[in-house]
Design a protein around this motif. Structure first.
Motif, PDB file in Angstrom:
ATOM      1  N   PHE A  33      73.974  26.489  35.055  1.00  0.00           N
ATOM      2  CA  PHE A  33      73.603  25.075  35.099  1.00  0.00           C
ATOM      3  C   PHE A  33      74.717  24.162  34.588  1.00  0.00           C
ATOM      4  O   PHE A  33      74.479  22.997  34.273  1.00  0.00           O
ATOM      5  CB  PHE A  33      72.334  24.850  34.274  1.00  0.00           C
ATOM      6  N   LYS A  34      75.928  24.692  34.504  1.00  0.00           N
ATOM      7  CA  LYS A  34      77.045  24.005  33.869  1.00  0.00           C
ATOM      8  C   LYS A  34      77.188  22.546  34.285  1.00  0.00           C
ATOM      9  O   LYS A  34      77.351  21.654  33.444  1.00  0.00           O
ATOM     10  CB  LYS A  34      78.344  24.766  34.157  1.00  0.00           C
TER      11      LYS A  34
ATOM     12  N   ILE B  47      58.317  35.998  26.668  1.00  0.00           N
ATOM     13  CA  ILE B  47      59.639  35.402  26.452  1.00  0.00           C
ATOM     14  C   ILE B  47      59.559  33.885  26.470  1.00  0.00           C
ATOM     15  O   ILE B  47      60.111  33.205  25.590  1.00  0.00           O
ATOM     16  CB  ILE B  47      60.643  35.898  27.511  1.00  0.00           C
ATOM     17  N   LEU B  48      58.895  33.319  27.449  1.00  0.00           N
ATOM     18  CA  LEU B  48      58.818  31.867  27.548  1.00  0.00           C
ATOM     19  C   LEU B  48      58.059  31.273  26.368  1.00  0.00           C
ATOM     20  O   LEU B  48      58.452  30.227  25.821  1.00  0.00           O
ATOM     21  CB  LEU B  48      58.174  31.461  28.877  1.00  0.00           C
ATOM     22  N   ASP B  49      56.978  31.930  25.939  1.00  0.00           N
ATOM     23  CA  ASP B  49      56.240  31.455  24.770  1.00  0.00           C
ATOM     24  C   ASP B  49      57.122  31.465  23.526  1.00  0.00           C
ATOM     25  O   ASP B  49      57.090  30.538  22.711  1.00  0.00           O
ATOM     26  CB  ASP B  49      55.003  32.324  24.529  1.00  0.00           C
TER      27      ASP B  49
ATOM     28  N   GLY C 195      67.039  32.482  27.259  1.00  0.00           N
ATOM     29  CA  GLY C 195      67.777  31.527  26.454  1.00  0.00           C
ATOM     30  C   GLY C 195      68.600  30.558  27.279  1.00  0.00           C
ATOM     31  O   GLY C 195      68.886  29.430  26.848  1.00  0.00           O
ATOM     32  N   ILE C 196      68.992  30.964  28.490  1.00  0.00           N
ATOM     33  CA  ILE C 196      69.753  30.080  29.373  1.00  0.00           C
ATOM     34  C   ILE C 196      68.882  28.916  29.826  1.00  0.00           C
ATOM     35  O   ILE C 196      69.335  27.764  29.874  1.00  0.00           O
ATOM     36  CB  ILE C 196      70.286  30.875  30.580  1.00  0.00           C
ATOM     37  N   PHE C 197      67.628  29.203  30.141  1.00  0.00           N
ATOM     38  CA  PHE C 197      66.703  28.133  30.531  1.00  0.00           C
ATOM     39  C   PHE C 197      66.457  27.178  29.365  1.00  0.00           C
ATOM     40  O   PHE C 197      66.413  25.961  29.545  1.00  0.00           O
ATOM     41  CB  PHE C 197      65.373  28.723  31.010  1.00  0.00           C
ATOM     42  N   LYS C 198      66.276  27.736  28.190  1.00  0.00           N
ATOM     43  CA  LYS C 198      66.036  26.907  27.010  1.00  0.00           C
ATOM     44  C   LYS C 198      67.236  26.015  26.735  1.00  0.00           C
ATOM     45  O   LYS C 198      67.090  24.815  26.490  1.00  0.00           O
ATOM     46  CB  LYS C 198      65.751  27.805  25.798  1.00  0.00           C
ATOM     47  N   ASP C 199      68.413  26.590  26.766  1.00  0.00           N
ATOM     48  CA  ASP C 199      69.632  25.840  26.489  1.00  0.00           C
ATOM     49  C   ASP C 199      69.864  24.742  27.516  1.00  0.00           C
ATOM     50  O   ASP C 199      70.390  23.670  27.197  1.00  0.00           O
ATOM     51  CB  ASP C 199      70.828  26.792  26.466  1.00  0.00           C
ATOM     52  N   ALA C 200      69.464  24.987  28.762  1.00  0.00           N
ATOM     53  CA  ALA C 200      69.638  23.989  29.819  1.00  0.00           C
ATOM     54  C   ALA C 200      68.667  22.827  29.673  1.00  0.00           C
ATOM     55  O   ALA C 200      68.862  21.775  30.290  1.00  0.00           O
ATOM     56  CB  ALA C 200      69.467  24.629  31.192  1.00  0.00           C
ATOM     57  N   GLY C 201      67.622  22.998  28.862  1.00  0.00           N
ATOM     58  CA  GLY C 201      66.711  21.900  28.603  1.00  0.00           C
ATOM     59  C   GLY C 201      65.356  21.987  29.262  1.00  0.00           C
ATOM     60  O   GLY C 201      64.581  21.025  29.230  1.00  0.00           O
TER      61      GLY C 201
ATOM     62  N   GLY D 222      63.730  22.801  42.064  1.00  0.00           N
ATOM     63  CA  GLY D 222      62.915  23.789  42.763  1.00  0.00           C
ATOM     64  C   GLY D 222      63.123  25.201  42.251  1.00  0.00           C
ATOM     65  O   GLY D 222      63.070  25.455  41.053  1.00  0.00           O
ATOM     66  N   ASP D 223      63.398  26.128  43.168  1.00  0.00           N
ATOM     67  CA  ASP D 223      63.462  27.553  42.815  1.00  0.00           C
ATOM     68  C   ASP D 223      64.694  27.881  41.974  1.00  0.00           C
ATOM     69  O   ASP D 223      65.808  27.464  42.284  1.00  0.00           O
ATOM     70  CB  ASP D 223      63.494  28.404  44.086  1.00  0.00           C
ATOM     71  N   ILE D 224      64.447  28.668  40.914  1.00  0.00           N
ATOM     72  CA  ILE D 224      65.520  29.154  40.048  1.00  0.00           C
ATOM     73  C   ILE D 224      65.391  30.665  39.957  1.00  0.00           C
ATOM     74  O   ILE D 224      64.341  31.194  39.605  1.00  0.00           O
ATOM     75  CB  ILE D 224      65.428  28.560  38.634  1.00  0.00           C
ATOM     76  N   MET D 225      66.478  31.373  40.279  1.00  0.00           N
ATOM     77  CA  MET D 225      66.504  32.833  40.178  1.00  0.00           C
ATOM     78  C   MET D 225      67.938  33.213  39.842  1.00  0.00           C
ATOM     79  O   MET D 225      68.839  33.086  40.653  1.00  0.00           O
ATOM     80  CB  MET D 225      66.043  33.461  41.500  1.00  0.00           C
ATOM     81  N   LEU D 226      68.152  33.668  38.610  1.00  0.00           N
ATOM     82  CA  LEU D 226      69.508  33.852  38.094  1.00  0.00           C
ATOM     83  C   LEU D 226      70.079  35.241  38.358  1.00  0.00           C
ATOM     84  O   LEU D 226      70.941  35.718  37.625  1.00  0.00           O
ATOM     85  CB  LEU D 226      69.533  33.554  36.581  1.00  0.00           C
ATOM     86  N   GLY D 227      69.613  35.884  39.407  1.00  0.00           N
ATOM     87  CA  GLY D 227      70.077  37.232  39.706  1.00  0.00           C
ATOM     88  C   GLY D 227      69.051  38.267  39.302  1.00  0.00           C
ATOM     89  O   GLY D 227      68.117  37.986  38.556  1.00  0.00           O
ATOM     90  N   SER D 228      69.202  39.497  39.788  1.00  0.00           N
ATOM     91  CA  SER D 228      68.233  40.547  39.506  1.00  0.00           C
ATOM     92  C   SER D 228      68.924  41.834  39.054  1.00  0.00           C
ATOM     93  O   SER D 228      69.952  42.231  39.612  1.00  0.00           O
ATOM     94  CB  SER D 228      67.391  40.836  40.758  1.00  0.00           C
ATOM     95  N   SER D 229      68.343  42.463  38.047  1.00  0.00           N
ATOM     96  CA  SER D 229      68.872  43.745  37.572  1.00  0.00           C
ATOM     97  C   SER D 229      68.305  44.916  38.369  1.00  0.00           C
ATOM     98  O   SER D 229      68.593  46.077  38.066  1.00  0.00           O
ATOM     99  CB  SER D 229      68.536  43.937  36.089  1.00  0.00           C
ATOM    100  N   TYR D 230      67.503  44.590  39.394  1.00  0.00           N
ATOM    101  CA  TYR D 230      66.944  45.639  40.262  1.00  0.00           C
ATOM    102  C   TYR D 230      67.515  45.491  41.658  1.00  0.00           C
ATOM    103  O   TYR D 230      67.568  44.375  42.181  1.00  0.00           O
ATOM    104  CB  TYR D 230      65.418  45.525  40.306  1.00  0.00           C
ATOM    105  N   PRO D 231      67.947  46.552  42.302  1.00  0.00           N
ATOM    106  CA  PRO D 231      67.925  47.943  41.819  1.00  0.00           C
ATOM    107  C   PRO D 231      69.073  48.301  40.892  1.00  0.00           C
ATOM    108  O   PRO D 231      69.057  49.325  40.247  1.00  0.00           O
ATOM    109  CB  PRO D 231      68.006  48.747  43.110  1.00  0.00           C
ATOM    110  N   ASP D 232      70.110  47.418  40.847  1.00  0.00           N
ATOM    111  CA  ASP D 232      71.223  47.698  39.939  1.00  0.00           C
ATOM    112  C   ASP D 232      71.924  46.384  39.603  1.00  0.00           C
ATOM    113  O   ASP D 232      71.557  45.307  40.091  1.00  0.00           O
ATOM    114  CB  ASP D 232      72.215  48.698  40.557  1.00  0.00           C
TER     115      ASP D 232
END
Length: 371
Positions: free
Chosen positions: A76-77, A156-158, A125-131, A53-63
């Motif tokens: 995804f270890k 990025i995804l393309d 790249g983390i998503f790509k590496d995870a498969g 389902g939902d994947i959200m690896l953290g946000s750089s906003y607001p800091d």
């Protein structure tokens, strides 16, 4: 001499014949987790799919306080084997891939700015590496940073070869993987996404994909959010005054139009599953990896990974729910108690008189034989 020649030719055929064997997916350069090995795929009449389902690896906003301390490298270890070994792996990308930029104006009303999801572009790249082969952007956070966020995410995804759909500008995607022609489309009730509420238009899009695809995968982001919304109602869901769709009507119409597999997400909790016309519908796969910004307390922390086998006609053969659990301190971990699988089993039995499938306590999914 003749015997030596025959042995030499046999060895040559074996060596050269292996060079073009199909492999699952390319691994991103400079992988961010342990080294991934290409999977050599056997020729088979079945297709193995993994979905979360939902994947959200953290946000750089607001800091940066909303980013994980390891730059999401180990997100995804513990699930890498399940994710990488599938013929096709799906997830919902809850947010955008963007390094800088302000949120879209109307979203600034959020008192907690941690609800605006802007993942650094190198997280791709983390998503790509995870498969992951397919990521949906049809959800209520894919427009958090307006057009720059949408444009950067697609770019990025393309560039990584990850197939995506769900924006009005990118309503569907056709691609071929290991000789199978796939069509993918994603829906939500939110702005800048392909509408979940316009069922006739959705059916038309699915029919067009099916005309040129072997397998059509549909994703939807719908339903109310939170622990009070674990069940699938028989009518339209309204959440905080917003129409979140009639999900039974939408999914059945999608299958009627040609969808072979349907993955739901959005409520931030798991929901029931159903087999309709021998096509699998997962009404919500809940949260999988959602660092901060998304509650993972109680049942919100149950993280299913759905593995299923279909034939090349799209018909469901069998599957398994792999139970994971997450919290914001330790991240995603396997759950030896199988709580996620048991919860989805319980919800399925409660919500559907005839779900068309059976789920064991350990998560095995089998179709029910009807006379």
């Amino acid at each position: 001499m003749k015997t030596r020649l025959i042995l030499f030719l046999s060895a040559f055929i074996v060596i050269t014949g292996c060079r073009n064997l199909p492999e699952k997916k390319a691994i991103a350069e400079n992988p961010v987790t342990e080294t991934a090995k290409p999977v050599i795929k056997p020729i088979s009449d079945t297709i193995n799919i993994a979905a979360v389902g939902d994947i959200m690896l953290g946000s750089s906003y607001p800091d940066s306080t909303f980013l994980p301390p390891d730059s999401a490298r180990n997100s995804f270890k513990y699930a890498l084997e399940d994710l990488r070994k599938a013929d096709l792996t799906f997830g919902n990308l809850e947010g955008v891939l963007l390094d800088t930029g302000a949120p879209v104006g109307y979203k600034l009303r959020f008192k907690n700015k941690g609800y605006l999801f802007r993942m650094p572009t190198n997280y791709g790249g983390i998503f790509k590496d995870a498969g992951f082969d397919v990521l949906s952007v049809g959800n209520n956070h894919s427009n958090d940073f307006d057009r720059p966020g949408r444009k950067s995410t697609i770019k990025i995804l393309d560039s990584l070869g990850i197939n995506t759909a769900g924006f009005k500008s990118h309503p569907s995607k056709k691609f071929t993987l290991n000789g199978v022609r796939y069509g993918f489309c994603a829906f939500s009730p939110n702005g800048q996404t392909v509408s979940l509420l316009e069922i006739a238009a959705a059916k038309n899009l699915i029919q067009q994909l099916k005309a040129n695809s072997d397998i059509v995968i549909v994703s939807f982001h719908g339903g109310g959010e939170g622990t009070e919304y674990e069940h699938v109602p028989a009518d339209t869901e309204i959440f905080k005054g917003e129409n979140r769709g009639n999900l039974r009507a939408f999914t059945h119409a999608a299958v009627d139009a040609g969808a072979d597999v349907i993955f739901g997400h959005g409520p931030h909790v798991s929901r029931a599953m159903e087999l309709y016309k021998n096509r699998l519908i997962a009404y919500s796969l809940g949260n999988f990896v959602t660092y901060k910004g998304v509650s993972v307390s109680g049942v919100c922390g149950l993280a299913p990974l759905l593995k299923l086998r279909i034939n090349k006609k799209g018909e469901f053969l069998d599957g398994r729910l792999i139970s994971y659990i997450q919290n914001h301190q330790t991240g995603l971990r396997p759950d030896a108690l199988n709580r996620t699988a048991f919860r989805i089993k319980t919800l399925t039995e409660a919500d559907f008189i005839q779900p068309g499938l059976s789920i064991s306590d350990s998560g095995a999914i089998t179709p029910l034989v009807t006379n």
